[in-house]
Design an enzyme around this catalytic site. Structure first.
Site, PDB file in Angstrom:
ATOM      1  CG  ASP A  46      -1.865   1.212   1.331  1.00 19.20           C
ATOM      2  OD1 ASP A  46      -2.941   1.096   0.877  1.00 19.20           O
ATOM      3  OD2 ASP A  46      -1.534   2.249   1.921  1.00 19.20           O
ATOM      4  CE1 TYR A  51       0.931   7.914   2.430  1.00 24.02           C
ATOM      5  CE2 TYR A  51       1.502   5.456   1.907  1.00 24.02           C
ATOM      6  CZ  TYR A  51       0.762   6.647   2.467  1.00 24.02           C
ATOM      7  OH  TYR A  51      -0.379   6.257   3.052  1.00 24.02           O
ATOM      8  CE  LYS A  76      -3.575   4.877   0.591  1.00 22.63           C
ATOM      9  NZ  LYS A  76      -2.394   4.798   0.916  1.00 22.63           N
ATOM     10  CG  HIS A 107      -4.494  10.130   0.215  1.00 20.69           C
ATOM     11  ND1 HIS A 107      -3.089   9.734  -0.007  1.00 20.69           N
ATOM     12  CD2 HIS A 107      -4.391   9.724   1.654  1.00 20.69           C
ATOM     13  CE1 HIS A 107      -2.612   9.359   1.058  1.00 20.69           C
ATOM     14  NE2 HIS A 107      -3.381   9.142   2.072  1.00 20.69           N
TER      15      HIS A 107
HETATM   16  P1  NAD Z   1       0.964   1.412  11.917  1.00 23.18           P
HETATM   17  O1  NAD Z   1      -0.015   1.280  12.933  1.00 23.18           O
HETATM   18  O2  NAD Z   1       1.007   0.534  10.750  1.00 23.18           O
HETATM   19  O3  NAD Z   1       2.415   1.608  12.823  1.00 23.18           O
HETATM   20  C1  NAD Z   1       3.676   1.566  12.422  1.00 23.18           C
HETATM   21  C2  NAD Z   1       4.538   1.690  13.679  1.00 23.18           C
HETATM   22  O4  NAD Z   1       4.341   0.376  14.377  1.00 23.18           O
HETATM   23  C3  NAD Z   1       5.954   1.302  12.848  1.00 23.18           C
HETATM   24  O5  NAD Z   1       6.622   2.505  12.331  1.00 23.18           O
HETATM   25  C4  NAD Z   1       6.598   0.666  14.164  1.00 23.18           C
HETATM   26  O6  NAD Z   1       7.008   1.736  15.062  1.00 23.18           O
HETATM   27  C5  NAD Z   1       5.414   0.081  14.954  1.00 23.18           C
HETATM   28  N1  NAD Z   1       5.551  -1.470  14.842  1.00 23.18           N
HETATM   29  C6  NAD Z   1       5.218  -2.237  13.400  1.00 23.18           C
HETATM   30  N2  NAD Z   1       5.169  -3.386  13.668  1.00 23.18           N
HETATM   31  C7  NAD Z   1       5.547  -3.556  15.114  1.00 23.18           C
HETATM   32  C8  NAD Z   1       5.650  -4.783  15.609  1.00 23.18           C
HETATM   33  N3  NAD Z   1       5.267  -6.099  15.353  1.00 23.18           N
HETATM   34  N4  NAD Z   1       5.881  -4.616  17.030  1.00 23.18           N
HETATM   35  C9  NAD Z   1       6.243  -3.518  17.853  1.00 23.18           C
HETATM   36  N5  NAD Z   1       6.047  -2.242  16.917  1.00 23.18           N
HETATM   37  C10 NAD Z   1       5.603  -2.299  15.717  1.00 23.18           C
HETATM   38  O7  NAD Z   1       0.958   2.790  11.215  1.00 23.18           O
HETATM   39  P2  NAD Z   1       1.120   3.514   9.732  1.00 23.18           P
HETATM   40  O8  NAD Z   1       2.557   3.170   8.964  1.00 23.18           O
HETATM   41  O9  NAD Z   1       0.641   4.899   9.732  1.00 23.18           O
HETATM   42  O10 NAD Z   1      -0.043   2.653   8.928  1.00 23.18           O
HETATM   43  C11 NAD Z   1       0.165   1.650   8.124  1.00 23.18           C
HETATM   44  C12 NAD Z   1      -0.119   1.777   6.618  1.00 23.18           C
HETATM   45  O11 NAD Z   1      -1.401   2.448   6.539  1.00 23.18           O
HETATM   46  C13 NAD Z   1       1.072   3.027   5.948  1.00 23.18           C
HETATM   47  O12 NAD Z   1       2.047   2.545   5.920  1.00 23.18           O
HETATM   48  C14 NAD Z   1       0.186   3.347   4.816  1.00 23.18           C
HETATM   49  O13 NAD Z   1       0.247   2.342   3.829  1.00 23.18           O
HETATM   50  C15 NAD Z   1      -1.429   3.290   5.233  1.00 23.18           C
HETATM   51  N6  NAD Z   1      -1.831   4.825   5.868  1.00 23.18           N
HETATM   52  C16 NAD Z   1      -2.692   5.277   5.227  1.00 23.18           C
HETATM   53  C17 NAD Z   1      -3.146   6.539   5.533  1.00 23.18           C
HETATM   54  C18 NAD Z   1      -4.224   7.353   4.626  1.00 23.18           C
HETATM   55  O14 NAD Z   1      -4.622   8.619   4.898  1.00 23.18           O
HETATM   56  N7  NAD Z   1      -5.076   6.502   3.814  1.00 23.18           N
HETATM   57  C19 NAD Z   1      -2.568   7.290   6.486  1.00 23.18           C
HETATM   58  C20 NAD Z   1      -1.493   6.697   7.279  1.00 23.18           C
HETATM   59  C21 NAD Z   1      -1.077   5.492   6.786  1.00 23.18           C
END
Ligand code: NAD
Length: 283
Positions: A46, A51, A76, A107
């Protein structure tokens, strides 16, 4: 291990677990994390034009040599490009080195999203993309879209985690046959979610980590997830969530954690929505 798939409202199948690449800003780390993800079994990725790393994802895909049809790639449309979604889509494809996307999303529900949706419908009708959807749309945005749409979104990608559970939105999406994608599924690891006693107790009970308990909770709520990590061990951990099942009581215990507390921007915040239209995509 093959990740289970969810069938979207147009019969396209999407792996329920993938990897998100938001804020992966180091080229070397990106390529390495992607390679680990592929080795572990991830096939769903994704990204988004905003990004700024679609090119790296394209490079990593090429390097991995996996057949295109085995991958599920989402990107997006950023609101600053609502005036020409066709062009924005072509630019994303160019950067990714692909000739189609599996899923293309609006988005944010910034002003003029209704017109942008018409262009998304055209892309779909032209068979340029396998499925179209939206992100950060609340019920009021979807209702407005429904009044004019010929095709309803296949998915709505919204912020969801134990502290932000959005039960009403989820019920609405289910009733309208729109699949839910959870962004920030781990609550981005902030606000003490990993230290939450209920989650820690469940982690002990199931011999899993708190992250795995949270991700499993999402799966059982039928959400599509793509947690982000650049660490091999965490990528593996986030993938190992198909060998246990939370009981109904334990699912209910997690429901009690809802604080209706977002980490990200509020889709009801008109100022934020207006600003997305002013921030250009730089790639
Ligand atoms: P997430 O909830 O996936 O959290 C990521 C963070 O959690 C990492 O940086 C790390 O610090 C921690 N983490 C990951 N795996 C772990 C584990 N097993 N144990 C402990 N800590 C761990 O947050 P995210 O990256 O914001 O969201 C995931 C994806 O969603 C993004 O990469 C993106 O593709 C999407 N996203 C979309 C929007 C939107 O507006 N559509 C906004 C934000 C994110």
């Amino acid at each position: 291990m093959t990740v289970p798939k969810i069938t979207l409202n147009n019969n396209v199948q999407i792996p329920q677990l993938g990897m998100g690449v938001f804020k992966m800003q180091d080229h070397k780390q990106f390529i390495q994390a992607f390679q680990w993800a592929i080795e572990i079994g991830y096939r769903h990725f994704d990204t988004a034009a905003i990004y700024g790393n679609e090119k790296w994802l394209g490079e990593a895909i090429k390097k991995a040599g996996i057949k295109r049809e085995e991958l599920f790639i989402t990107s997006k449309l950023w609101p600053a490009e609502f005036d020409n979604p066709q062009k924005a889509y072509e630019n994303s494809l160019k950067r990714l080195g692909l000739d189609y996307l599996d899923l293309y999303l609006i988005h944010w529900p910034a002003p003029d999203y209704e017109q942008a949706w018409q262009a998304m419908e055209q892309l779909y009708q032209d068979h340029a993309v396998r499925a179209i959807g939206v992100s950060n749309f609340m019920i009021k945005h979807l209702e407005k879209l429904q009044q004019q749409a010929q095709i309803m979104p296949a998915v709505d990608q919204v912020e969801l985690h134990p502290y932000l559970q959005r039960p009403k939105l989820l019920a609405y999406l289910q009733d309208n046959d729109i699949a839910v994608e959870a962004w920030g599924p781990l609550g981005q690891g902030i606000n003490g979610v990993f230290a939450e006693p209920i989650l820690q107790n469940l982690a002990q009970k199931y011999h899993k980590s708190v992250a795995q308990v949270i991700l499993r909770w999402h799966l059982q709520r039928h959400a599509i997830i793509f947690p982000k990590s650049i660490h091999q061990e965490r990528l593996q951990q986030n993938f190992d969530i198909f060998d246990f099942e939370l009981s109904t009581d334990d699912m209910n215990a997690i429901s009690t954690l809802d604080k209706n507390q977002p980490n990200g921007s509020d889709p009801n915040d008109d100022e934020h929505l207006a600003q997305t239209k002013l921030r250009p995509v730089i790639n």
